[in-house]
Motif scaffolding. Structure first.
Motif: not given
Length: 106
Positions: A11-16, A21-23, A40-44, A68-70
């Motif tokens: 979750a942390l890897a996906e969000i980061a 991309f958002w940033a 980070s997405l590869i790690l996810f 969702i919680i993360a």
């Protein structure tokens, strides 16, 4: 690897990764941020493969509640927006669904 470690790490890897991309696209941050974002997405994706489940779809479905919680934690810790009661209620419902998927008798 314990399932909680895999899911929380994923979750942390996906969000980061997605936030990179958002940033770049929404906040005007430099494009070089995409490099650690992609890593980070590869790690996810790798972390999700560490969940011991005979079916990927079930592992992904249970992960959704943790994500969702993360995300609400990220909202508060990184974006400095405090989740409201509806965010918390929705998150609790999703986490309860994740627990039902993970712990349900098979």
């Amino acid at each position: 690897m314990p399932i909680a470690v895999a899911y929380i790490g994923a979750a942390l890897a996906e969000i980061a990764g997605c936030f990179a991309f958002w940033a770049w696209l929404r906040l005007g941050k430099p494009a070089w941020l995409l490099l650690p974002g992609v890593a980070s997405l590869i790690l996810f994706a790798w972390l999700l493969t560490q969940v011991d489940s005979p079916a990927a779809g079930r592992a992904f479905a249970a992960y959704g509640g943790v994500y969702i919680i993360a995300s609400l934690g990220w909202l508060w810790a990184v974006e400095h927006v405090r989740p409201d009661r509806w965010d918390l209620l929705g998150g609790a419902l999703c986490l309860a669904g994740a627990v039902a998927i993970i712990a349900g008798p098979r």
